[in-house]
Design an enzyme around this catalytic site. Structure first.
Site, PDB file in Angstrom:
ATOM      1  N   ASN A 448     -12.099  13.026  12.702  1.00  0.00           N
ATOM      2  CA  ASN A 448     -11.688  13.224  14.091  1.00  0.00           C
ATOM      3  C   ASN A 448     -12.717  12.595  15.023  1.00  0.00           C
ATOM      4  OD1 ASN A 448     -10.214  14.839  16.396  1.00  0.00           O
ATOM      5  ND2 ASN A 448     -12.392  15.261  16.634  1.00  0.00           N
ATOM      6  N   GLU A 449     -12.331  11.518  15.703  1.00  0.00           N
ATOM      7  CA  GLU A 449     -13.075  10.897  16.808  1.00  0.00           C
ATOM      8  C   GLU A 449     -14.426  10.312  16.427  1.00  0.00           C
ATOM      9  OE1 GLU A 449     -13.149  13.574  20.171  1.00  0.00           O
ATOM     10  OE2 GLU A 449     -10.985  13.428  20.474  1.00  0.00           O
ATOM     11  N   ASP A 450     -14.663  10.086  15.140  1.00  0.00           N
ATOM     12  CA  ASP A 450     -15.944   9.485  14.768  1.00  0.00           C
ATOM     13  C   ASP A 450     -16.014   8.011  15.135  1.00  0.00           C
ATOM     14  OD1 ASP A 450     -16.558  11.956  13.866  1.00  0.00           O
ATOM     15  OD2 ASP A 450     -16.702  11.449  11.755  1.00  0.00           O
ATOM     16  N   SER A 503      -8.774   9.598  13.282  1.00  0.00           N
ATOM     17  CA  SER A 503      -7.922   9.918  14.428  1.00  0.00           C
ATOM     18  C   SER A 503      -8.836  10.055  15.643  1.00  0.00           C
ATOM     19  CB  SER A 503      -7.158  11.217  14.193  1.00  0.00           C
ATOM     20  OG  SER A 503      -6.303  11.491  15.270  1.00  0.00           O
ATOM     21  N   HIS A 520      -6.035   9.443  21.304  1.00  0.00           N
ATOM     22  CA  HIS A 520      -6.269  10.737  21.920  1.00  0.00           C
ATOM     23  C   HIS A 520      -6.263  10.500  23.423  1.00  0.00           C
ATOM     24  CE1 HIS A 520      -8.427  12.606  18.164  1.00  0.00           C
ATOM     25  NE2 HIS A 520      -7.201  12.155  17.908  1.00  0.00           N
TER      26      HIS A 520
END
Length: 883
Positions: A448-450, A503, A520
Site C-alpha cells: 500500500n502506497e510504497d 496499490s 488513490h
C-alpha cells in the site's frame, strides 16, 4: 493413532517479564497484554477518553505468559524412543511478535513475525505420561526491537510516512504503531490459538490447482495434499475427494497408496476433470457454488480402516482475469469473472480492532454482511494490517464478495537484509497457501502506497532496468520484493493468482497517473482539497482509495468520551480522537464551503449531522460519477471504486462509513443506493465554483436561465431491462414544480451505462406561474421504474452550495408503525439529508436520504425497534432537532 488436537485455551497467567509482581489470571488465549491488564484492573480502558496515552508504556516492556498442560497418554516420555512413531507438536497460530518459547525450561522456538504460524516438535521434551508440563512465552518489546534493527542496518534509510520508523523492519501489523485513523497501541501476546497436537501422520494442507476452459464447460486440474509424519507404510493410503456441496455427490474420489512413488516431497497429486462444473460468482452475478475437497489418511485396520487425519476445505471454481488493455483512455483496469465484466464497487478494510484476539467469527460475519447489505462487490484488505482471518474469508466466499488483498507492507521504504527476506518468505508462502482455496480472493497487491514513498523521497527507480539484483542494491530495494520475490512466490504456490505490484501502481508510471493501473484519489480531502462535487473530473482506471471524514453517530461519541463538558465541536477530547493531520482545517473548509455555518457548528449534534451529510454527499457524487464511467464493453473507463474506509479499529472520528460498534453512518446508505443493481443518476451541466472571487452565486445554484442536465442508468444486471425515467424540477422554497416534466422509456443495457439524456434543456415555466423571485433554486429529481411501475431507484441533483439555500416550513411528517418496525417519512417541500440518529443495536434499511414532495420514504427497522419518543431525526437547515 488418530490425530488428537487440544487447544490450550484456559489456565494461563501473565505478568511483566522480570518483575516481582504477582501472576495475573488470563481469561483465555488467544489474548493480548492490554486486554489482560484491563481485565485485572491494572490499566484504564484504552478506548475511553485519552487513556490511549496512559497505556503506551506497555510497548516498552517485555511480557510473559505461562500455562501448564498434561502430557498426552500416547506421547513418548522425555528421553524415550517414540513407539509407533507418535509425535507431539505445539502449534502457535500467531505470536505477536518477538517471542521466546520455553517448555519445561528448554527453549523450543523463537519468533520474529506476527504473520506466521510456528510448529515445534516437543516429542522428546515432555514429562512422564499424564504429568504436568510448563509452557512459557516471553514477548519482547517490538517497539524497542524495531529501533535496534534500524541501528543494526545503517545501509538502509527507513523512510516512513506514518508514525515512527521502528515499525518498518518488524513483521508486525503496522497500524499498531498508530495511523491517521487509529491509536498507538502496541499489542503483544498469543493473538491466535495455541494447539497441542499428537499424531503419527497428518495432513498439512489440501488444495486444488485447476483451469476452466474458456466456455466454462469443463474444469481440469489436480487435487493436491501435503502430508507429514509416518505415512510410508504399505498399509497407509491417502483418500482425495471433491464433492459438490449443493449436488451432494462426489465428483472426484481416488485412494492413493503411500508406500510407493505417489508421494513427492511430501505432496500427493491426483488429476481430475469436471464436466459442466458448478461455478462461484460474485454477489449479484450468479450463485456462490462450492465444492468440498478432502484429504484423508487411512491405515489398514482389519475390515475398517483407521482414519489418522482428515482435512476438508470448501473451494469455489471460477475463471478470473484482470483486464489491462490499451483503449481510448489509456489502459483499462477491471476484473472479469467467469467471462463477466465486474464493476468493483466496494470499500477498503482495515483491521477491525486494535486488539485482534477479541474478534470472533460472529463479528467477522456481521461485518461482511454489512458489506453485502450495501451492495458492495469488492473489499480491499489494506496492507498495514494483517493477513485476514479465516472467518473473514469464509464469509466473503459465502456472500460472494471479491477480496483484493495487499501483502503486509504500507507507506514506507522496506529493507531487504537477509533475515528480513527469510522471514518474509515464510510469511508470504504460508498465507498464500492458506488463502489459495478461497474463491473470493481474486487479486494480491504487493503493498500500500510504497511507490508513493519512492516518489516522495526520489528513490531510485528505472522502469527500463529489468535486473532484480540491481533493484536490491538501489535506494529503493523494496522493488526487489514487490516486482521479483512476491510474484515469484505467488506463481510457485498459486499459479493462477492475479498479482498487482502495489496499490496504487501504474506499470512503472507515476502512481497518480489516471490513465493506467489503480489510483488513490486523495485530491478530495488531502492534496488539492478539491470540491467533492468535482469527483467526475478526478477519475482513474480504478480508484482503490478515496474518502471524506465524518463523525460517528452521537451514541458512539458519548460512549467514548465520558466527560460531558467535552461534548462539543473542537473539544480537546474530540480533537484527540481524530488522528488525521490537519483534520480541523480540512473538515471545517469543506463544511464552511457547503453548509450553513451557524447552524452547523451550534452544538455537537448539528456538527455531527453536517459532517455525516458532507461524507454522504461525497459518496453520492463519487460513486455515481465513477460508476457512470463503467461505460460499455470495450470502453470501461473506470473499473471500480473502493472507499477509504469501511470500518474502524476503535471508536473514533475517521473516514469510516460504519463505526467501530457497527453503527452505520449515512454514507453507508449513499453507497448502498449508488451500487444498486440498476441505478439512476442525474447531474446539472456547467457547474460553477462559487468559492472564486467573482463567481455569480445564482449561476452556481443553477437557477439562472435554462441550463442543461444529464440522466443516465447504470446496470450490473446481465440482461437488458425496460425502464421508465421520470424527471421533475421542484422549487426548494415552495415545493412546486417549476419546469415541464421529462419522461423517457428506454432499454437499460446489460452490465453497462446507458445514457438517457445528454445536456437536455430545462424548460422552466414562465415566471408568472412561479414564485415572485425569478431566481428560484430548484432540485432535479429522477425516478427510475420498471415497465410495470416497480420503483428501482431515485436520484436528486441539488443546487450547490447547500448553504445558499433556505429550508423553512418543510412540514416533515414522521409516522412510526404500531409495532415499531417501520417508519414512513414525507415532506411538503424538498428536504436535504434527512437522518435518523442510529445507535448500537438498531439497524435501518435506509438513512441519510432526501425527501421530495409527492413521495414517501418507507424505512424498515431491520434490527431492534423504535418508538417516537426515542427516535431523533434532523435534516440540513432543520429549525429543531427531534425529539
Amino acid at each position: 493413532m488418530q490425530k488428537q488436537p487440544q487447544e490450550l485455551r484456559t489456565g494461563w497467567f501473565m505478568k511483566e517479564h522480570g518483575s516481582e509482581s504477582a501472576w495475573l489470571p488470563v481469561k483465555q488465549v488467544p489474548s493480548e497484554v492490554h486486554l489482560d491488564l484491563l481485565a485485572n484492573d491494572k490499566i484504564p480502558d484504552p478506548f475511553l477518553d485519552a487513556n490511549e496515552l496512559a497505556v503506551q508504556w506497555i510497548a516498552e516492556k517485555d511480557w510473559v505468559y505461562k500455562t501448564t498442560f498434561t502430557t498426552p497418554p500416547s506421547s513418548p516420555q522425555e528421553g524415550e524412543k517414540s513407539s509407533n512413531n507418535v509425535k507431539t507438536d505445539l502449534v502457535f497460530h500467531g505470536l505477536d511478535t518477538f517471542a521466546t518459547v520455553t517448555l519445561n525450561g528448554r527453549t523450543i522456538l523463537s519468533s520474529d513475525n506476527m504473520h506466521t504460524r510456528y510448529r515445534a516438535d516437543i516429542s522428546r521434551l515432555l514429562q512422564d505420561k499424564n504429568s504436568s508440563n510448563t509452557l512459557e512465552i516471553t514477548f519482547h518489546s517490538a517497539l524497542l526491537r524495531g529501533r535496534e534493527l534500524i541501528t543494526r542496518h545503517p545501509e538502509h534509510t527507513f523512510h516512513v510516512r506514518q508514525t515512527e520508523a521502528s515499525r518498518v523492519p518488524v513483521r508486525k501489523a503496522q497500524y499498531h504503531w498508530g495511523w491517521d485513523w487509529g491509536p498507538i497501541l502496541m499489542s503483544a501476546g498469543p493473538w491466535r490459538p495455541i494447539v497441542l497436537e499428537t499424531y503419527t501422520a497428518r495432513v498439512e494442507d489440501v488444495w486444488v490447482v485447476y483451469e476452466l476452459e474458456e466456455d466454462l464447460g469443463r474444469c481440469e486440474g489436480e487435487v493436491c495434499a501435503r502430508v507429514e509424519g509416518d505415512y510410508t507404510g504399505d498399509d497407509v493410503a491417502l483418500l482425495l475427494s471433491i464433492a459438490d456441496v449443493e449436488g451432494g455427490g462426489e465428483v472426484v474420489s481416488e485412494r492413493v497408496l503411500m508406500g510407493g512413488s505417489a508421494v513427492v516431497d511430501s505432496v500427493v497429486k491426483v488429476p481430475f476433470v469436471i464436466d459442466s462444473p458448478s461455478l462461484w460468482y460474485p454477489r449479484g452475478y450468479g450463485p456462490q457454488a462450492r465444492y468440498r475437497v478432502s484429504a484423508t489418511i487411512l491405515r489398514a485396520n482389519g475390515t475398517q480402516p483407521l482414519e489418522l487425519d482428515r482435512m476438508t476445505k470448501l473451494i469455489g471454481l471460477r475463471r478470473t482475469a484482470l483486464i489491462q488493455e490499451p483503449d481510448a483512455h489509456g489502459k483499462s483496469f477491471y476484473f472479469r469473472i467467469n467471462n463477466i465484466d465486474i464493476f468493483a464497487g466496494g470499500s477498503c478494510w482495515i483491521p477491525p480492532d486494535s486488539f485482534l484476539s477479541s474478534m470472533t467469527p460472529d463479528r467477522y460475519t456481521e461485518w461482511l454482511n454489512l458489506v453485502a447489505e450495501s451492495n458492495q462487490a469488492m473489499v480491499r484488505v489494506w496492507g498495514g494490517g494483517i493477513y485476514e482471518d479465516e472467518a473473514f474469508l469464509d464469509a466473503a466466499d459465502e456472500l460472494g464478495i471479491l477480496v483484493w488483498h495487499d501483502f503486509a507492507f504500507a507507506c514506507a521504504s522496506y529493507p531487504v537484509f537477509d533475515e528480513f527476506v527469510a522471514s518474509l518468505e515464510i510469511e508470504a508462502r504460508q498465507n498464500i497457501r492458506r488463502m489459495r482455496c478461497h474463491p473470493s480472493v481474486v487479486v494480491w497487491a504487493g503493498n500500500n502506497e510504497d511507490y508513493q514513498v519512492q516518489e516522495r523521497y526520489k528513490l531510485e527507480y528505472d522502469p527500463d532496468d529489468t535486473d532484480p539484483t540491481s533493484w536490491r542494491r538501489s535506494t529503493f530495494p523494496a522493488r526487489y520484493i514487490y516486482e521479483y520475490l512476491l510474484p515469484k512466490w505467488l506463481r510457485e504456490e498459486d499459479p493462477s493468482a492475479i498479482y498487482h505490484p502495489g496499490s496504487p501502481w501504474g506499470d512503472g508510471k507515476r502512481s497518480s497517473d489516471p490513465t493506467v493501473g489503480d489510483i488513490h484519489q486523495w485530491n478530495i480531502w488531502h492534496g488539492q482539497m478539491a470540491p467533492y462535487q468535482s469527483a467526475a473530473s478526478l477519475s482513474g482506471r480504478f480508484i482503490s482509495e478515496f474518502g471524506m471524514e465524518a463523525y460517528p453517530h452521537l451514541s458512539t461519541l458519548q460512549q467514548s468520551i465520558t466527560d460531558r463538558s467535552q461534548h462539543h465541536p473542537g473539544s480537546l477530547m474530540l480533537d484527540f480522537r481524530n488522528k488525521a493531520t490537519g483534520h480541523e482545517r480540512r473538515l471545517l473548509t469543506y463544511l464552511t464551503e457547503n453548509f450553513p455555518l451557524l447552524s452547523t457548528c451550534s452544538d455537537l449534534a448539528s456538527f455531527t449531522h453536517a459532517t455525516q451529510i458532507l461524507q454522504s454527499e461525497t459518496m453520492r457524487y463519487a460513486y455515481k460519477a465513477w460508476r457512470r464511467m463503467w461505460g460499455t464493453p470495450g470502453a470501461r473507463q473506470c473499473g471500480g471504486v473502493l472507499v477509504w474506509q469501511m470500518n474502524d479499529c476503535w471508536p473514533t472520528v475517521s473516514w469510516a462509513v460504519v463505526d467501530y460498534h457497527g453503527v452505520r453512518k449515512p454514507a453507508f446508505y449513499a453507497i448502498k443506493r449508488a451500487l444498486r443493481g440498476v441505478d439512476v443518476g442525474v447531474q446539472r451541466r456547467g457547474g460553477v465554483d462559487w468559492t472564486e472571487g467573482h463567481a455569480d452565486p445564482y449561476r452556481a445554484l443553477g437557477c439562472v436561465g435554462e441550463g442543461g442536465f444529464d440522466v443516465w442508468v447504470a446496470s450490473s444486471r446481465l440482461e437488458s431491462v425496460q425502464v421508465a425515467v421520470l424527471v421533475r424540477f421542484i422549487s426548494v422554497a415552495s415545493g412546486e414544480e417549476v419546469a415541464e416534466r421529462v419522461v423517457k422509456r428506454i432499454a437499460a443495457d446489460a452490465n453497462c451505462t446507458t445514457e438517457v439524456l445528454s445536456n437536455e434543456l430545462i424548460r422552466l415555466h414562465p415566471p408568472s406561474l412561479r414564485l415572485p423571485e425569478t431566481r428560484d433554486p430548484y432540485i432535479i429529481h429522477a425516478v427510475l421504474r420498471t415497465e410495470d411501475g416497480e420503483l428501482l431507484a431515485t436520484d436528486t441533483d441539488w443546487p450547490q452550495p447547500l448553504k445558499y439555500l433556505s429550508f423553512p416550513n418543510r412540514n416533515v411528517n414522521v409516522r412510526i408503525s404500531p409495532s415499531g418496525d417501520k417508519v414512513t417519512v414525507s415532506a411538503d417541500r424538498p428536504v436535504k439529508g434527512f437522518v435518523f440518529e442510529e445507535r448500537e443495536g438498531l439497524a435501518l434499511s435506509d438513512n441519510g436520504f432526501d425527501l421530495v414532495p409527492g413521495e414517501e420514504q418507507v424505512v424498515t427497522v431491520t434490527r431492534g425497534f423504535v418508538r417516537e419518543e426515542a427516535l431523533a431525526w434532523t435534516y440540513i437547515g432543520a429549525e429543531r432537532r427531534n425529539p
